[in-house]
Motif scaffolding. Sequence first.
Motif, mmCIF file in Angstrom:
data_model
loop_
_atom_site.group_PDB
_atom_site.id
_atom_site.type_symbol
_atom_site.label_atom_id
_atom_site.label_comp_id
_atom_site.label_asym_id
_atom_site.label_seq_id
_atom_site.Cartn_x
_atom_site.Cartn_y
_atom_site.Cartn_z
ATOM 1 N N ILE A 14 -8.664 4.310 -1.527
ATOM 2 C CA ILE A 14 -7.697 4.223 -2.628
ATOM 3 C C ILE A 14 -7.593 5.565 -3.344
ATOM 4 N N LEU A 15 -8.725 6.177 -3.642
ATOM 5 C CA LEU A 15 -8.723 7.458 -4.339
ATOM 6 C C LEU A 15 -8.050 8.540 -3.500
ATOM 7 N N CYS A 16 -8.310 8.536 -2.204
ATOM 8 C CA CYS A 16 -7.698 9.542 -1.331
ATOM 9 C C CYS A 16 -6.185 9.354 -1.261
ATOM 10 N N ALA A 17 -5.729 8.106 -1.256
ATOM 11 C CA ALA A 17 -4.284 7.849 -1.254
ATOM 12 C C ALA A 17 -3.644 8.382 -2.523
ATOM 13 N N LEU A 18 -4.333 8.235 -3.637
ATOM 14 C CA LEU A 18 -3.800 8.696 -4.924
ATOM 15 C C LEU A 18 -3.858 10.211 -5.069
ATOM 16 N N MET A 19 -4.458 10.885 -4.091
ATOM 17 C CA MET A 19 -4.497 12.351 -4.111
ATOM 18 C C MET A 19 -3.115 12.964 -3.912
ATOM 19 N N ASP A 20 -2.106 12.131 -3.588
ATOM 20 C CA ASP A 20 -0.755 12.689 -3.437
ATOM 21 C C ASP A 20 -0.088 12.902 -4.788
ATOM 22 N N GLY A 21 -0.796 12.527 -5.873
ATOM 23 C CA GLY A 21 -0.304 12.813 -7.210
ATOM 24 C C GLY A 21 0.664 11.795 -7.772
ATOM 25 N N ARG A 22 1.018 10.786 -6.971
ATOM 26 C CA ARG A 22 1.980 9.797 -7.439
ATOM 27 C C ARG A 22 1.289 8.508 -7.845
ATOM 28 N N ALA A 23 2.028 7.654 -8.531
ATOM 29 C CA ALA A 23 1.507 6.353 -8.951
ATOM 30 C C ALA A 23 1.829 5.316 -7.875
ATOM 31 N N TRP A 24 0.848 4.470 -7.562
ATOM 32 C CA TRP A 24 0.996 3.456 -6.521
ATOM 33 C C TRP A 24 0.787 2.071 -7.127
ATOM 34 N N THR A 25 1.414 1.065 -6.538
ATOM 35 C CA THR A 25 1.165 -0.322 -6.952
ATOM 36 C C THR A 25 -0.084 -0.826 -6.243
ATOM 37 N N ALA A 26 -0.625 -1.942 -6.750
ATOM 38 C CA ALA A 26 -1.806 -2.538 -6.126
ATOM 39 C C ALA A 26 -1.491 -2.977 -4.704
ATOM 40 N N THR A 27 -0.286 -3.464 -4.477
ATOM 41 C CA THR A 27 0.115 -3.908 -3.137
ATOM 42 C C THR A 27 0.116 -2.741 -2.156
ATOM 43 N N GLU A 28 0.655 -1.604 -2.586
ATOM 44 C CA GLU A 28 0.685 -0.417 -1.730
ATOM 45 C C GLU A 28 -0.721 0.073 -1.426
ATOM 46 N N LEU A 29 -1.590 0.034 -2.429
ATOM 47 C CA LEU A 29 -2.965 0.505 -2.234
ATOM 48 C C LEU A 29 -3.750 -0.462 -1.355
ATOM 49 N N ALA A 30 -3.444 -1.760 -1.438
ATOM 50 C CA ALA A 30 -4.094 -2.734 -0.566
ATOM 51 C C ALA A 30 -3.754 -2.446 0.894
ATOM 52 N N ALA A 31 -2.496 -2.081 1.134
ATOM 53 C CA ALA A 31 -2.051 -1.794 2.500
ATOM 54 C C ALA A 31 -2.729 -0.542 3.050
ATOM 55 N N VAL A 32 -2.795 0.512 2.237
ATOM 56 C CA VAL A 32 -3.378 1.763 2.727
ATOM 57 C C VAL A 32 -4.891 1.638 2.921
ATOM 58 N N ALA A 33 -5.548 0.793 2.098
ATOM 59 C CA ALA A 33 -6.995 0.597 2.223
ATOM 60 C C ALA A 33 -7.335 -0.514 3.207
ATOM 61 N N ASP A 34 -6.286 -1.239 3.662
ATOM 62 C CA ASP A 34 -6.453 -2.332 4.626
ATOM 63 C C ASP A 34 -7.415 -3.400 4.110
ATOM 64 N N ILE A 35 -7.155 -3.846 2.877
ATOM 65 C CA ILE A 35 -7.968 -4.894 2.259
ATOM 66 C C ILE A 35 -7.061 -5.933 1.612
ATOM 67 N N ALA A 36 -7.613 -7.090 1.296
ATOM 68 C CA ALA A 36 -6.842 -8.182 0.699
ATOM 69 C C ALA A 36 -6.462 -7.852 -0.738
ATOM 70 N N ALA A 37 -5.369 -8.451 -1.200
ATOM 71 C CA ALA A 37 -4.884 -8.188 -2.562
ATOM 72 C C ALA A 37 -5.932 -8.549 -3.606
ATOM 73 N N SER A 38 -6.621 -9.667 -3.407
ATOM 74 C CA SER A 38 -7.637 -10.087 -4.376
ATOM 75 C C SER A 38 -8.782 -9.088 -4.436
ATOM 76 N N THR A 39 -9.163 -8.563 -3.289
ATOM 77 C CA THR A 39 -10.221 -7.555 -3.236
ATOM 78 C C THR A 39 -9.768 -6.256 -3.884
ATOM 79 N N THR A 40 -8.511 -5.904 -3.677
ATOM 80 C CA THR A 40 -7.961 -4.671 -4.254
ATOM 81 C C THR A 40 -8.034 -4.706 -5.770
ATOM 82 N N SER A 41 -7.720 -5.861 -6.350
ATOM 83 C CA SER A 41 -7.756 -5.991 -7.810
ATOM 84 C C SER A 41 -9.138 -5.673 -8.357
#
Length: 232
Positions: free
Chosen positions: A33-60
């Motif tokens: 998640i932190l590495c994805a946010l290194m692009d300097g932009r704001a991401w939604t929890a859904t987008e971060l769940a996809a990039v980290a390949d984890i469930a939405a509940s776990t992402t929260s």
Amino acid sequence: MLKPVESEENSHALEYAMANVAAAMADPSRVKILCALMDGRAWTATELAAVADIAASTTSAHLSRLVSGSLITGLSQGRHRYFRLAGQDIAELLERMMGISWRSPSAARISTPVPLRLARTCYDHLAGEVAVDIFDAMVNLAWLTDGGTVLTDKGHQQFAQMGIELNGKNRRKLCCGCLDWSERRFHLGGEAGAAFFSHCERQQWIARTTGFREITITSVGRLAFKKWFGVE
């Protein structure tokens, strides 16, 4: 007068705080998640769940841990909630950790994807092989002092000639050498690095890859980088 126990706890406050930050990062999914946010932009929890390949509940739960560790911040806009790194200092910490991790025997066996190594975002400035070559050219052209700690008078003039405006009145360093984790050399950070990156985007010298840190150097950008810095 403080009780001895309270005094001892206060004396170790910094160590506890450091341990809390380290614990917040001590999970592969949270690191993704932190590495994805290194692009300097704001991401939604859904987008971060996809990039980290984890469930939405776990992402929260992971996002809550990162927020409590002051590594990321959340902001609401309309019906959506977005997350981004807490600041440039967090990006610099991550970049340095990548460099340290790369020195380990296990990481050394991992080959960095070519597009990511060539050019990528480092929060709000340019990183990768191209960025390192541009930094070296700026030093050789006397735009920057060795190490990138000072933008020279010539550097100010050249930035102005390129059409890059620098404020220089905010609390951020005007320029600095940011250690590039894949190249083990400096690329340009600070306000000058961010302003240069924004200028490259406006001039369409570079193009972002949606959802990733990779940066594409356009045909116009290749010509511009060769003209200004002799970078092929």
